[in-house]
Enzyme design. Structure first.
Site, PDB file in Angstrom:
ATOM      1  CG  ASP A  89      -1.732   1.198   1.423  1.00 44.32           C
ATOM      2  OD1 ASP A  89      -2.361   1.614   0.451  1.00 44.32           O
ATOM      3  OD2 ASP A  89      -1.750   1.756   2.533  1.00 44.32           O
ATOM      4  CG  ASP A  91      -2.213   7.451   0.627  1.00 44.60           C
ATOM      5  OD1 ASP A  91      -1.244   7.609  -0.132  1.00 44.60           O
ATOM      6  OD2 ASP A  91      -3.332   7.943   0.412  1.00 44.60           O
TER       7      ASP A  91
END
Length: 303
Positions: A89, A91
Site C-alpha cells: 500500500d 498512504d
C-alpha cells in the site's frame, strides 16, 4: 503448518534495545509452549536477532503475544525468507501521509475528509463509496494542486527506500498498489524504487477536478488480484511474496500473502488489519521488513 521437527525462526526487533534478558525470556516462553529454542543470531547487535526453534509456528506466535508489547516479532519457516515480490500500500505505509486528506487541506476541508478516511481505514465504511464521496467534495480543485501537494507534502516513510533498494539488489520486484491516485502513486513509485504500480484515476475536466474517479476502483479485491497477477507474471512461488499495508483495504492483499506462505505485514496499522497479519510492525520503521527476511544491518543498501 510445518511439522514439529521443522526448523523455524522468530525474529525479534526492538524499538529501543534488545538485550540478553529479553532473548532469554523469549526462549523460556517457547519452552513453556512445548517448543525447542535453539541458538540466537544477531542481525544487528542490541537491536535485532533471529532465534531458531523447532515446533509449530502457530504455537510460537501464541506464546510470544505478550512480547509484542515491547518488540516486533516475526515468526516463520527458516527457508525462503528472502522474498522476491514486495506488494505494498502507499498512504501511511510507503509515505507518511494520506494524500486525499492533504489535497482536501488545499480545498479547506481536510477535517471533513480526514474523518471519512479514518473510518474507511478502520473498516467502518464501504471503501468505494467512501472514496467516491470524498472525491466528489474535491470538485473544482485546480489540477496544479496535485503537483503542489506532491512537492510540498509527500515524504517517504523512514526505511522505505532502503527496503526497496536492498530487495531489488537481490533481484526482487516491487509493486505499489494503492486506493489513492495515479499522479501521487507514479511519483512515489519513482521516489521509492517500485517497478510497477496500480491506482485510481482522478477525473479532470479542463484544468479542474470534476469530482469523479475514472474507471474501476482499486479496492481490497483489486489489490489482492494485483498481487496474484504480479506473482504469476514473475513466475514466483507463493511463499516468495511480502505484502504490507496499514488499513482495512489491505486485508485481502495481506491475507493472500499469508495464505501462500509468505509475509503479510501490518505497518503501524489499524487493529482490523493488525489482527490479520502474521507480522505486525509497531515499534520500528520499514527496515523491520529487512530484519524479518534475515538481512543483517550491514547488508542493507543505504544508497
Amino acid at each position: 503448518m510445518p511439522s514439529a521437527s521443522s526448523t523455524n525462526v522468530a525474529t525479534l526487533i526492538a524499538g529501543d534495545r534488545l538485550d540478553a534478558g529479553m532473548l532469554a525470556e523469549v526462549a523460556d516462553r517457547l519452552r513453556q509452549a512445548g517448543l525447542e529454542p535453539g541458538e540466537h543470531d544477531w542481525l544487528e547487535t542490541g537491536k535485532a536477532a533471529d532465534l531458531a526453534f523447532a515446533g509449530h509456528i502457530d504455537a510460537a506466535r501464541d506464546a510470544l503475544r505478550e512480547v509484542e508489547k515491547l518488540l516486533d516479532v516475526s515468526v516463520q519457516p527458516a527457508a525462503n525468507r528472502r522474498k522476491m515480490l514486495l506488494v505494498s500500500d502507499m498512504d501511511s505505509t510507503i509515505i507518511t501521509i494520506e494524500c486525499i486528506d492533504e489535497l482536501a487541506d488545499y480545498a479547506g476541508i481536510k477535517a471533513e475528509i480526514a474523518e471519512i478516511t479514518e473510518r474507511a481505514m478502520q473498516g467502518e465504511l464501504d471503501f468505494e463509496g467512501a472514496l467516491r464521496g470524498r472525491v466528489a467534495l474535491l470538485k473544482g480543485l485546480h489540477r496544479d494542486t496535485i503537483r503542489q501537494c506532491i512537492d510540498e507534502r509527500v515524504q517517504l516513510t523512514p526505511g522505505a527506500d532502503i527496503l526497496l533498494r536492498t530487495m531489488r539488489g537481490w533481484g526482487a520486484h516491487g509493486l505499489l498498489v494503492s486506493g489513492g491516485f495515479t499522479d501521487f502513486v507514479t511519483a512515489v513509485a519513482d521516489m521509492a524504487g517500485f517497478d510497477r504500480m496500480a491506482a485510481n484515476r482522478l477525473g479532470i475536466s479542463g484544468d479542474y477536478l470534476d469530482g469523479t474517479v475514472d474507471g474501476d476502483i482499486v479496492d481490497a479485491q483489486e489489490k489482492a488480484r494485483q498481487l496474484h497477477q504480479a506473482r504469476q507474471q514473475l513466475g514466483l512461488t507463493p511463499e516468495l511474496v511480502l505484502a504490507a499495508g496499514d488499513g482495512a483495504n489491505d486485508i485481502l492483499m495481506v491475507e493472500a500473502a499469508i495464505e501462500g506462505g509468505g509475509i503479510g505485514a501490518a505497518y503501524h496499522a489499524k487493529p482490523t488489519l493488525a489482527d490479520k497479519a502474521n507480522f505486525a510492525i509497531r515499534h520500528n520503521d520499514l527496515t523491520a521488513l529487512l530484519f524479518a527476511q534475515g538481512v543483517r544491518r550491514g547488508d542493507w543498501d543505504m544508497g
